[in-house]
Design a protein around this motif. Structure first.
Motif, PDB file in Angstrom:
ATOM      1  N   LEU A 144       0.813  -1.216   0.000  1.00  0.00           N
ATOM      2  CA  LEU A 144       0.000   0.000   0.000  1.00  0.00           C
ATOM      3  C   LEU A 144       0.843   1.261   0.000  1.00  0.00           C
ATOM      4  O   LEU A 144       0.448   2.279  -0.582  1.00  0.00           O
ATOM      5  CB  LEU A 144      -0.937  -0.015   1.210  1.00  0.00           C
ATOM      6  CG  LEU A 144      -2.059  -1.059   1.169  1.00  0.00           C
ATOM      7  CD1 LEU A 144      -2.887  -1.018   2.452  1.00  0.00           C
ATOM      8  CD2 LEU A 144      -2.962  -0.838  -0.035  1.00  0.00           C
ATOM      9  N   VAL A 148       0.414   4.077  -2.889  1.00  0.00           N
ATOM     10  CA  VAL A 148       0.041   5.469  -2.655  1.00  0.00           C
ATOM     11  C   VAL A 148       1.105   6.417  -3.205  1.00  0.00           C
ATOM     12  O   VAL A 148       0.786   7.444  -3.828  1.00  0.00           O
ATOM     13  CB  VAL A 148      -0.182   5.711  -1.149  1.00  0.00           C
ATOM     14  CG1 VAL A 148      -0.375   7.200  -0.871  1.00  0.00           C
ATOM     15  CG2 VAL A 148      -1.394   4.925  -0.664  1.00  0.00           C
ATOM     16  N   THR A 186      -6.830  11.597  -1.728  1.00  0.00           N
ATOM     17  CA  THR A 186      -5.620  11.047  -1.118  1.00  0.00           C
ATOM     18  C   THR A 186      -5.739  10.998   0.399  1.00  0.00           C
ATOM     19  O   THR A 186      -5.320  10.019   1.037  1.00  0.00           O
ATOM     20  CB  THR A 186      -4.395  11.884  -1.521  1.00  0.00           C
ATOM     21  OG1 THR A 186      -4.274  11.881  -2.947  1.00  0.00           O
ATOM     22  CG2 THR A 186      -3.128  11.322  -0.921  1.00  0.00           C
ATOM     23  N   MET A 189      -7.974   8.161   1.303  1.00  0.00           N
ATOM     24  CA  MET A 189      -7.286   6.899   1.048  1.00  0.00           C
ATOM     25  C   MET A 189      -6.234   6.609   2.124  1.00  0.00           C
ATOM     26  O   MET A 189      -6.126   5.485   2.605  1.00  0.00           O
ATOM     27  CB  MET A 189      -6.621   6.946  -0.328  1.00  0.00           C
ATOM     28  CG  MET A 189      -6.020   5.616  -0.773  1.00  0.00           C
ATOM     29  SD  MET A 189      -5.055   5.808  -2.279  1.00  0.00           S
ATOM     30  CE  MET A 189      -6.215   6.686  -3.309  1.00  0.00           C
ATOM     31  N   GLY A 192      -7.819   5.380   5.198  1.00  0.00           N
ATOM     32  CA  GLY A 192      -8.186   3.977   5.042  1.00  0.00           C
ATOM     33  C   GLY A 192      -6.990   3.052   5.127  1.00  0.00           C
ATOM     34  O   GLY A 192      -7.042   1.995   5.765  1.00  0.00           O
ATOM     35  N   VAL A 193      -5.872   3.444   4.498  1.00  0.00           N
ATOM     36  CA  VAL A 193      -4.653   2.632   4.540  1.00  0.00           C
ATOM     37  C   VAL A 193      -4.147   2.498   5.977  1.00  0.00           C
ATOM     38  O   VAL A 193      -3.726   1.412   6.401  1.00  0.00           O
ATOM     39  CB  VAL A 193      -3.570   3.256   3.637  1.00  0.00           C
ATOM     40  CG1 VAL A 193      -2.208   2.614   3.892  1.00  0.00           C
ATOM     41  CG2 VAL A 193      -3.945   3.101   2.171  1.00  0.00           C
ATOM     42  N   VAL A 196      -6.291  -0.037   7.751  1.00  0.00           N
ATOM     43  CA  VAL A 196      -5.976  -1.402   7.316  1.00  0.00           C
ATOM     44  C   VAL A 196      -4.671  -1.870   7.960  1.00  0.00           C
ATOM     45  O   VAL A 196      -4.570  -3.016   8.423  1.00  0.00           O
ATOM     46  CB  VAL A 196      -5.877  -1.466   5.772  1.00  0.00           C
ATOM     47  CG1 VAL A 196      -5.326  -2.816   5.318  1.00  0.00           C
ATOM     48  CG2 VAL A 196      -7.247  -1.224   5.148  1.00  0.00           C
ATOM     49  N   GLY A 226     -11.427   0.744   7.105  1.00  0.00           N
ATOM     50  CA  GLY A 226     -10.230   0.922   6.290  1.00  0.00           C
ATOM     51  C   GLY A 226     -10.455   0.481   4.855  1.00  0.00           C
ATOM     52  O   GLY A 226     -10.037   1.164   3.903  1.00  0.00           O
ATOM     53  N   THR A 230     -10.405   3.191   1.736  1.00  0.00           N
ATOM     54  CA  THR A 230      -9.412   2.990   0.681  1.00  0.00           C
ATOM     55  C   THR A 230     -10.081   2.927  -0.684  1.00  0.00           C
ATOM     56  O   THR A 230      -9.608   3.529  -1.656  1.00  0.00           O
ATOM     57  CB  THR A 230      -8.614   1.698   0.932  1.00  0.00           C
ATOM     58  OG1 THR A 230      -7.981   1.773   2.213  1.00  0.00           O
ATOM     59  CG2 THR A 230      -7.544   1.511  -0.132  1.00  0.00           C
ATOM     60  N   GLY A 233     -11.244   6.362  -1.833  1.00  0.00           N
ATOM     61  CA  GLY A 233     -10.143   7.143  -2.385  1.00  0.00           C
ATOM     62  C   GLY A 233      -9.870   6.810  -3.830  1.00  0.00           C
ATOM     63  O   GLY A 233      -9.672   7.696  -4.672  1.00  0.00           O
ATOM     64  N   VAL A 277      -6.099  -3.409  -5.069  1.00  0.00           N
ATOM     65  CA  VAL A 277      -6.560  -3.471  -3.681  1.00  0.00           C
ATOM     66  C   VAL A 277      -7.773  -4.375  -3.527  1.00  0.00           C
ATOM     67  O   VAL A 277      -7.922  -5.053  -2.498  1.00  0.00           O
ATOM     68  CB  VAL A 277      -6.858  -2.059  -3.112  1.00  0.00           C
ATOM     69  CG1 VAL A 277      -5.590  -1.234  -3.040  1.00  0.00           C
ATOM     70  CG2 VAL A 277      -7.924  -1.341  -3.913  1.00  0.00           C
TER      71      VAL A 277
END
Length: 527
Positions: A144, A148, A186, A189, A192-193, A196, A226, A230, A233, A277
């Motif tokens: 991830l 990103v 972003t 996202m 969310g990352v 996770v 998460g 993600t 995003g 993902v």
């Protein structure tokens, strides 16, 4: 103790497979070389920067050939379970070919725009190559963090490319809207990352997939949040409804070649990330993201086609706006196989569903870049780029009119654009096989809806031209005298632009003559 410490230090050293990372590396190094060379070249010599950029992108594309022998991975963990941050598998290579090829065609489109709009050459080529390097890195990312970073490396230079027309109000507003929407995506996202990572303890996609199957019950809500954030995003990046509002104004404000780049390469970046993902990291949550992506696909294709139908031909930039809304609708079609992957019974079936998205993306990239290439050609004589400006194009430029007609028929899925028809049938079949009959019906209705504006634009090309000598006022720009519709204006010859139109037409015709070249991806295993 010393020996053990030395052994541990040695085990943490990662070896780098430079051949595997060659495509994005060559693009990035070429961008740096162009930026440095810009400091030493005179104004007349800066045209060489464009040819240097094309040579770098061509070399990066050729570096894919040695990677066809088999999957290659690098930046792998040296302790614990095997996991790598970069994998040059079939999926990565196909998307890298699409991205680098799209950037190469964009470069050919850009020579005339640089001259006509007086854009700074060094900055333009550096930004284009930097964005292409990030776009080429993303499909090979397998964690991830790399995902990103690659997404931002592809996106940040694109903001500057959109706003590169200094003193142009439309360009500045488009860049600001694009920047704010992308930064919001972003931020969502990254949140969310982080969720996770907190729930699984890993950033590698393969390890996340395993960890999500047995999450601590106390962290289950965190993991679900998460996954959702993600995906939201990436929905921004793919211009899926309701996260599509930035598209039309951004395409209108950007130089036409940059709009073409965003419609193909930018879309490939977003869909690559979404595929990685969903299929590789979150397969255990397919019952959540599968229906969600299906609904997004239905909304996106419907909203895009409905907005395209409402475009007034006499409105300034209506041609670019129609292509922008068309790209939103096409994004909806591209989402259909990803949704079908969520309903697949096995990983192999999911990979085959993803192959349909890749097959459709290859067709879409070639013909959409071709349509934008003709739009860039018309923009040289009609800066407002209205749909009415295309009336009589066949009388003035028969080859360009025939090429644009072919591209529009491919996008509509009508003969002789056979590749467009086959690609749509492939996506339709994927939805039916996954049990998404309702989504297949929505897609069929939208294909019929899109026929109207594609055929309407095609018909305009072959009508008798209307003669007018009025001045044309360009919003955000200056008034320019307009010749008779479809007539040519004395400007420097656009050999690279003409070459881009011809090349995309040849690719489209070749694919229509042998659609199995693209459809093989729909039946193969890419991931």
């Amino acid at each position: 103790m010393t020996a053990n410490s030395s052994s541990l230090a040695t085990s943490l050293v990662q070896s780098v497979d430079w051949l595997a990372v060659a495509p994005p590396t060559i693009a990035a190094l070429t961008g740096l070389a162009v930026l440095v060379a810009d400091l030493f070249l005179s104004e007349r010599g800066k045209r060489l920067l464009g040819w240097g950029a094309i040579a770098g992108l061509a070399l990066a594309s050729l570096s894919l050939l040695p990677l066809l022998d088999g999957d290659r991975s690098t930046f792998c963990l040296t302790t614990g379970a095997h996991a790598c941050s970069y994998t040059a598998d079939t999926f990565a290579l196909v998307i890298q070919f699409l991205v680098l090829g799209g950037a190469l065609l964009t470069a050919l489109l850009s020579f005339s725009a640089l001259d006509d709009l007086k854009l700074p050459a060094g900055e333009f080529w550096f930004l284009l190559l930097s964005s292409a390097a990030g776009a080429a890195l993303l499909p090979a990312a397998r964690d991830l963090a790399t995902l990103v970073i690659a997404l931002e490396v592809a996106s940040l230079p694109a903001f500057a490319l959109v706003g590169l027309r200094r003193g142009d109000r439309l360009s500045s507003e488009a860049a600001l809207k694009f920047f704010l929407s992308s930064v919001t995506a972003t931020a969502v996202m990254l949140l969310g990352v982080s969720f996770v990572y907190a729930a699984t303890g890993s950033l590698h996609l393969s390890r996340i997939a395993g960890a999500l199957t047995h999450v601590d019950p106390r962290l289950d809500t965190l993991a679900q949040a998460g996954v959702v954030l993600t995906l939201v995003g990436f929905a921004f990046k793919t211009a899926a409804v309701p996260f599509h509002f930035w598209v039309p104004d951004t395409y209108v404000g950007a130089p036409v070649p940059v709009a073409a780049y965003l419609s193909v390469v930018g879309k490939a970046v977003g869909f690559s990330g979404l595929i990685l993902v969903t299929v590789l990291a979150f397969p255990s949550y397919a019952d959540v993201w599968g229906p969600a992506v299906a609904v997004l696909g239905a909304l996106t294709m419907t909203a895009g086609n409905a907005a395209a139908l409402r475009q007034r031909p006499e409105r300034a930039f209506s041609a670019v706006r129609l292509l922008a809304w068309s790209s939103v609708a096409q994004a909806g079609y591209l989402l259909v196989p990803i949704a079908a992957a969520g309903y697949a019974d096995s990983a192999k079936d999911a990979s085959r569903a993803i192959g349909s998205t890749v097959a459709y993306a290859l067709m879409y990239a070639a013909v959409n870049l071709g349509a934008f290439a003709v739009a860039a050609l018309v923009a040289r004589t009609s800066p407002a780029n209205r749909l009415t400006d295309y009336r009589g194009l066949y009388a003035a430029r028969p080859a360009a009119a025939l090429a644009l007609g072919f591209f529009l028929l491919c996008l509509a899925g009508l003969p002789p654009g056979v590749i467009g028809l086959f690609a749509k049938v492939t996506v339709f079949t994927t939805a039916v096989d996954a049990g998404l009959g309702w989504l297949a019906v929505v897609m069929a209705l939208n294909v019929v809806m899109a026929l109207y504006y594609y055929l309407q634009w095609t018909a305009v090309l072959f009508r008798a031209p209307e003669h007018s000598a009025a001045a044309e006022s360009v919003p955000g720009g200056t008034a320019e005298p307009v010749p008779a519709a479809g007539a040519a204006v004395a400007r420097p010859r656009a050999v690279p632009l003409t070459a881009a139109i011809g090349l995309t037409a040849v690719i489209g015709i070749a694919l229509s003559g042998a659609p199995q070249l693209v459809l093989r991806f729909a039946s193969g295993t890419l991931l």
